[in-house]
Motif scaffolding. Structure first.
Motif, PDB file in Angstrom:
ATOM      1  N   LYS A  37       1.114  -1.231   0.191  1.00 58.51           N
ATOM      2  CA  LYS A  37      -0.053  -0.083   0.086  1.00 58.51           C
ATOM      3  C   LYS A  37       0.995   1.072  -0.219  1.00 58.51           C
ATOM      4  CE  LYS A  37      -3.803  -2.371   2.245  1.00 58.51           C
ATOM      5  NZ  LYS A  37      -5.037  -2.154   3.128  1.00 58.51           N
ATOM      6  N   LEU A  38       0.913   1.898  -1.157  1.00 60.76           N
ATOM      7  CA  LEU A  38       1.521   3.101  -1.244  1.00 60.76           C
ATOM      8  C   LEU A  38       1.330   4.326  -0.463  1.00 60.76           C
ATOM      9  CD1 LEU A  38       2.456   3.247  -4.854  1.00 60.76           C
ATOM     10  CD2 LEU A  38       3.884   2.322  -3.303  1.00 60.76           C
ATOM     11  N   GLY A  39       1.887   4.937   0.129  1.00 59.18           N
ATOM     12  CA  GLY A  39       1.319   5.977   1.390  1.00 59.18           C
ATOM     13  C   GLY A  39       0.504   5.494   2.457  1.00 59.18           C
ATOM     14  N   ALA A  40       0.519   4.383   2.592  1.00 56.60           N
ATOM     15  CA  ALA A  40      -0.100   3.955   3.833  1.00 56.60           C
ATOM     16  C   ALA A  40       0.775   4.193   5.335  1.00 56.60           C
ATOM     17  CB  ALA A  40      -0.102   2.374   3.686  1.00 56.60           C
ATOM     18  N   GLY A  41       0.054   4.671   6.139  1.00 55.06           N
ATOM     19  CA  GLY A  41       0.581   5.228   7.283  1.00 55.06           C
ATOM     20  C   GLY A  41       1.347   6.675   7.334  1.00 55.06           C
ATOM     21  N   PRO A 146      -2.666  15.294   2.955  1.00 59.90           N
ATOM     22  CA  PRO A 146      -1.718  14.374   2.814  1.00 59.90           C
ATOM     23  C   PRO A 146      -0.937  14.370   1.361  1.00 59.90           C
ATOM     24  CG  PRO A 146      -3.512  13.330   3.953  1.00 59.90           C
ATOM     25  CD  PRO A 146      -3.863  14.950   3.597  1.00 59.90           C
ATOM     26  N   VAL A 147       0.466  14.190   1.361  1.00 58.68           N
ATOM     27  CA  VAL A 147       1.113  14.434   0.279  1.00 58.68           C
ATOM     28  C   VAL A 147       0.735  13.226  -0.865  1.00 58.68           C
ATOM     29  CG1 VAL A 147       3.494  14.167  -0.999  1.00 58.68           C
ATOM     30  CG2 VAL A 147       2.908  15.714   0.871  1.00 58.68           C
ATOM     31  N   PHE A 148       0.747  11.976  -0.460  1.00 64.82           N
ATOM     32  CA  PHE A 148       0.434  11.024  -1.220  1.00 64.82           C
ATOM     33  C   PHE A 148      -1.099  11.209  -1.842  1.00 64.82           C
ATOM     34  CE2 PHE A 148       3.919   8.955   0.643  1.00 64.82           C
ATOM     35  CZ  PHE A 148       4.722   8.168  -0.387  1.00 64.82           C
ATOM     36  N   ALA A 149      -1.961  11.521  -1.210  1.00 70.74           N
ATOM     37  CA  ALA A 149      -3.369  11.890  -1.909  1.00 70.74           C
ATOM     38  C   ALA A 149      -3.331  12.901  -2.622  1.00 70.74           C
ATOM     39  CB  ALA A 149      -4.341  12.286  -0.573  1.00 70.74           C
ATOM     40  N   ALA A 150      -2.493  14.104  -2.417  1.00 71.43           N
ATOM     41  CA  ALA A 150      -2.198  15.540  -3.318  1.00 71.43           C
ATOM     42  C   ALA A 150      -1.733  15.179  -4.798  1.00 71.43           C
ATOM     43  CB  ALA A 150      -1.650  16.446  -2.710  1.00 71.43           C
ATOM     44  N   LEU A 151      -0.570  13.983  -4.635  1.00 66.85           N
ATOM     45  CA  LEU A 151       0.045  13.411  -5.714  1.00 66.85           C
ATOM     46  C   LEU A 151      -0.876  12.550  -6.577  1.00 66.85           C
ATOM     47  CD1 LEU A 151       3.717  13.881  -4.351  1.00 66.85           C
ATOM     48  CD2 LEU A 151       2.472  15.334  -5.919  1.00 66.85           C
ATOM     49  N   GLY A 152      -1.800  11.987  -5.948  1.00 63.80           N
ATOM     50  CA  GLY A 152      -2.583  10.795  -6.749  1.00 63.80           C
ATOM     51  C   GLY A 152      -1.655   9.722  -6.617  1.00 63.80           C
ATOM     52  N   ARG A 153      -0.723   9.621  -5.462  1.00 66.69           N
ATOM     53  CA  ARG A 153       0.202   8.247  -5.437  1.00 66.69           C
ATOM     54  C   ARG A 153      -0.273   7.458  -4.064  1.00 66.69           C
ATOM     55  NH1 ARG A 153       5.419   8.956  -7.573  1.00 66.69           N
ATOM     56  NH2 ARG A 153       5.282   6.538  -7.382  1.00 66.69           N
ATOM     57  N   VAL A 236       6.054   7.575 -16.036  1.00 66.28           N
ATOM     58  CA  VAL A 236       7.241   7.038 -15.297  1.00 66.28           C
ATOM     59  C   VAL A 236       6.799   6.290 -14.046  1.00 66.28           C
ATOM     60  CG1 VAL A 236       9.107   7.755 -13.827  1.00 66.28           C
ATOM     61  CG2 VAL A 236       8.731   8.678 -16.423  1.00 66.28           C
ATOM     62  N   LYS A 237       5.644   7.317 -13.395  1.00 67.39           N
ATOM     63  CA  LYS A 237       4.787   6.755 -12.062  1.00 67.39           C
ATOM     64  C   LYS A 237       4.234   5.493 -12.410  1.00 67.39           C
ATOM     65  CE  LYS A 237       1.003   7.948  -9.512  1.00 67.39           C
ATOM     66  NZ  LYS A 237      -0.113   6.910 -10.167  1.00 67.39           N
ATOM     67  N   ARG A 238       3.473   5.279 -13.446  1.00 62.95           N
ATOM     68  CA  ARG A 238       2.702   4.099 -13.730  1.00 62.95           C
ATOM     69  C   ARG A 238       3.602   2.812 -13.946  1.00 62.95           C
ATOM     70  NH1 ARG A 238      -3.086   4.276 -15.943  1.00 62.95           N
ATOM     71  NH2 ARG A 238      -3.084   4.484 -13.941  1.00 62.95           N
ATOM     72  N   LEU A 239       4.624   3.152 -14.705  1.00 60.26           N
ATOM     73  CA  LEU A 239       5.633   1.917 -14.831  1.00 60.26           C
ATOM     74  C   LEU A 239       6.299   1.596 -13.745  1.00 60.26           C
ATOM     75  CD1 LEU A 239       6.805   2.525 -18.454  1.00 60.26           C
ATOM     76  CD2 LEU A 239       5.146   1.109 -17.760  1.00 60.26           C
ATOM     77  N   GLY A 240       6.907   2.802 -12.914  1.00 55.42           N
ATOM     78  CA  GLY A 240       7.436   2.476 -11.662  1.00 55.42           C
ATOM     79  C   GLY A 240       6.672   1.698 -10.534  1.00 55.42           C
ATOM     80  N   ASP A 241       5.460   2.078 -10.573  1.00 53.03           N
ATOM     81  CA  ASP A 241       4.715   1.314  -9.523  1.00 53.03           C
ATOM     82  C   ASP A 241       4.655  -0.134  -9.657  1.00 53.03           C
ATOM     83  OD1 ASP A 241       4.020   3.636  -8.406  1.00 53.03           O
ATOM     84  OD2 ASP A 241       1.933   3.933  -9.238  1.00 53.03           O
TER      85      ASP A 241
END
Length: 802
Positions: A37-41, A146-153, A236-241
């Protein structure tokens, strides 16, 4: 196969949470092996604004910042220099725990208090390396978000373990299709908008497929005037994930489409293609080719290659060539989308030890109907990201378009095999959701044509499996099996086999297991005569090596090879046995005869080394004693030991055949010196063989137990001179021939050669124990019977009583 929650949501509008989706996929047979889970916690890492930045009063390389997190302004000490006052940053507040279990606490740095930390991409796990802190776009999100929510990550990555038959799920769309079918939702396929130029593609490039069996379909498009550059952040993000490293905008598009649609693609630098041509052919034996990993490969005629007008430029379905890769100077692209025969790609990949994401999919089979769709989708994205002009039309070599054969399906059969009672309409609805084409037949059955991408559905049972899977394995009622409990007692043969094995082990022997295959000359090493049936061995149709090309007719060669091998390892005190089958040709077309035999070998010290042990070597009588133990335990009667006509592999004069009555049941003796030499054995070895099948026939299942006599016994000894050639057993037999029930036991207790005994003779002492079960024997009765025995020995065997 890695896929993200958000990516799946783009194709299917479901409401399940990541945990619920993981359970759903697993129940569909797409086992979720792990979830990340990316950004969890990390909700305590928020968007913040640097309102003031000034030099730290006590450190030249630190800054003292006033940072607004949306609710308050806090002081933060920072060492990065890549930001300015007014920048939007990621603030890890007190209590946040960053990747690596790094907890943010209130601290004092060089005398100044710090109430948080300004984070870099690396510290948040968003990049492997970063030069400074993360500077966000000013309007990315309200302060405090939260940064992860703001970046869609904020996302969840699923690692799915697929069975080899589900190649259709080696793509995001494939998994989305299963989710849609399970939840009865519509799938949204990716849309491609093609803007083509006026120049026809076939006027620029050409494609020739020489081997349509290995390459049933090959499609290509041409793009000119494109610019190779880094991919946009979203790509880049999609492939990196999902664990794929970004290379450039063109190569990243081909990787994206492969993961999205399951169709491997390849982009060639058209400027490097001689003649602007593609030729698909098999390689020449010994042809050399350098792949993208800069490794030179030696090809053979089974490998399929994609060539230009002069040379190979790609190893079909596996990896592209270094001589045509996309580089920063590339301006024109030939884009390939093809279907290659799975078995051909599998052989090439395995032989070369080259496994790639592309070969992984081609080996299992892809959707041949999806070749053109993936090609158009990739061409559209490349033009969007790299610019350029797409030539008008595509080249599609597809000479033998295949159609799926209808499968006769009986809905009632599905209910019968699964153990449920679904209505016909429900069953047909499941098949419709799987995108199968359904036609009702007059006999009540259904003709089902599966979609091309489901290459694993070939028979009615496959459709039944799909019904069970989509309806839910958890909906199959749990029932206890109905069965009879049958007590299957071991047969006499099995019981005897177990007893003999236990007896040999209890005598200190170790069981060995050799291959049933042996060398054709194995019987020859035993000095067997040419007419011996053990020379006639069953030959294997496909032996791996010549040394194991026939079935064994005797266990002895394998036993002696094992003995020699152990001796070479300095294991010199050995007691080994093998109890396995041998194989003789049957008469005519009959199956081979497979009798069970027993062989044993002993060598070295009798009791092993030790200060309290005599350190005596084993001899013939040790091997004979083991055989006697087995025969006594099985209550085999009438045992005799015959020294004439023994096996040729035994030492003459140091071996015998074993009989029960007139039936030969085995042999025992010291190994012949020539046989020892044939097997490279240096020390004496004593062996025995037993015919197990005859042991079973001759053994007694019930042993007769006699109560001991309550009357006293009396023993008398006889010492006599007998010729050397007279076997001691003859003396015992002569005494037993008196058939007197008063003779309870006969035992030879001494043999003497030496002073006082003439040459060619030996002195033998026999003890006879007399006892009656009816009365106490009188001295006169015993003396008379003993005298009669002495007379019989002197008359029949010409012995001299001493």
């Amino acid at each position: 196969m890695n896929v993200t929650y958000n990516w799946l949501k783009e194709f299917v509008d479901f409401d399940a949470t990541p945990d619920e989706l993981a359970a759903l996929l697993t129940m569909l047979g797409l086992e979720v092996e792990s979830m990340a889970k990316l950004g969890a916690g990390l909700d305590d890492v928020v968007v913040a604004l640097v309102e003031e930045k000034r030099q730290h009063p006590n450190a030249d390389k630190l800054s003292l910042c006033r940072v607004n997190n949306g609710t308050e302004v806090v002081d933060v000490v920072c060492g990065a220099q890549n930001f300015n006052q007014g920048d939007t940053v990621a603030l890890a507040q007190i209590g946040a725990v960053l990747p690596g279990d790094f907890k943010i606490k209130k601290s004092k740095i060089r005398g100044e208090e710090s109430f948080g930390m300004l984070c870099s991409e690396k510290e948040l796990g968003l990049a492997e390396e970063s030069a400074g802190i993360m500077v966000l776009q000013p309007s990315v999100a309200p302060l405090g978000t939260p940064v992860f929510a703001a970046l869609g990550r904020k996302d969840t990555i699923f690692e799915i373990g697929l069975t080899p038959n589900r190649s259709d799920c080696l793509s995001v769309v494939g998994i989305a299709r299963d989710i849609a079918a399970k939840l009865d939702l519509k799938i949204k396929h990716p849309h491609s908008t093609l803007v083509e130029g006026s120049e026809k593609v076939d006027s620029i490039i050409g494609v020739t497929v020489e081997n349509t069996e290995l390459c049933p379909r090959y499609a290509a498009r041409y793009i000119s005037g494109c610019k190779i550059a880094p991919s946009p952040e979203w790509l880049v993000k999609r492939l990196g994930d999902i664990g794929i490293r970004s290379i450039n905008n063109v190569v990243d598009v081909t990787n994206l489409i492969m993961m999205e649609l399951g169709q491997p693609l390849h982009a060639f630098d058209c400027q490097q293609l001689a003649g602007n041509r593609i030729v698909v052919r098999t390689a020449e034996d010994g042809e050399l080719f350098t792949t993208l990993d800069n490794q030179q490969r030696v090809l053979n005629s089974a490998d399929l290659v994609v060539c230009d007008a002069e040379r190979p430029v790609a190893l079909a379905g596996v990896m592209g060539g270094l001589n045509s890769e996309i580089e920063s100077t590339t301006t024109s692209i030939l884009l390939e989308s093809a279907f290659f025969k799975p078995s051909a790609i599998r052989k090439t990949s395995k032989r070369l030890g080259l496994h790639t994401e592309s070969s992984h999919r081609f080996e299992r089979g892809i959707d041949i109907d999806g070749v053109g769709r993936a090609l158009d989708r990739a061409a559209s994205l490349i033009v969007e990201l790299a610019g350029g002009v797409l030539a008008n039309g595509s080249i599609d070599v597809y000479p033998g378009k295949s159609e799926r054969t209808a499968i006769a399906f009986r809905p009632e059969k599905a209910n019968e095999l699964i153990g449920i009672n679904l209505e016909r309409a429900v069953i047909l609805d499941i098949l419709t959701r799987l995108e199968c084409h359904i036609t009702n037949c007059a006999d009540g059955s259904v003709a089902v044509i599966p979609p091309h991408y489901r290459i694993d559905i070939e028979r009615e049972i496959d459709l039944i499996e799909e019904i069970a899977r989509l309806n839910g394995y958890d909906k199959i009622p749990a029932t206890m099996p109905i069965a009879r409990v049958v007590s299957d007692r071991p047969s006499r043969h099995q019981e005897t086999e177990r007893r003999v094995r236990d007896l040999l082990v209890n005598n200190g022997m170790t069981e060995i297991i050799n291959f049933s295959f042996t060398a054709p000359d194995a019987a020859g090493k035993l000095l067997l005569s040419e007419d011996d049936p053990r020379h006639i061995a069953i030959k294997l149709a496909n032996p791996l090596v010549d040394e194991q090309s026939v079935m064994r007719t005797t266990l002895l060669p394998g036993l002696l090879e094992t003995t020699a091998r152990n001796m070479n390892f300095r294991s010199l005190d050995l007691k080994l046995f093998e109890m396995r089958r041998v194989y003789f040709p049957g008469d005519g077309e009959d199956m081979p005869r497979e009798p069970l035999c027993i062989v044993g070998a002993i060598t070295g010290s009798r009791d092993g080394d030790g200060w309290s042990r005599p350190n005596e070597a084993v001899d013939f009588f040790d091997a004979k004693g083991i055989v006697e133990t087995v025969l006594d335990a099985l209550d085999v009667g009438g045992v005799s030991w015959v020294t004439e006509n023994t096996e040729p592999y035994f030492h003459p004069g140091k071996s015998c055949r074993v009989f029960s009555g007139r039936e030969q049941i085995g042999s025992v003796g010291e190994l012949h010196p020539l046989v020892q030499k044939n097997f490279e054995i240096e020390k004496p070895v004593f062996c025995f063989e037993l015919n197990f099948e005859k042991l079973v026939q001759l053994s007694k299942t019930k042993k007769t137990i006699l109560a001991p006599s309550k009357f006293p016994d009396s023993s008398r000894d006889i010492a006599m001179l007998i010729p050397e050639e007279l076997a001691a057993v003859k003396i015992v037999e002569c005494i037993r021939m008196e058939k007197s029930k008063e003779i309870e036991h006969v035992q030879i207790f001494d043999v003497y050669r030496g002073k006082g005994v003439p040459d060619g003779y030996k002195s033998v002492a026999v003890r006879i124990r007399y006892r009656s079960f009816e009365r106490t024997l009188a001295e006169e009765e015993i003396s008379a019977l003993h005298k009669k025995i002495v007379t019989s020995l002197t008359d029949k065997l010409q012995v001299t009583v001493r």
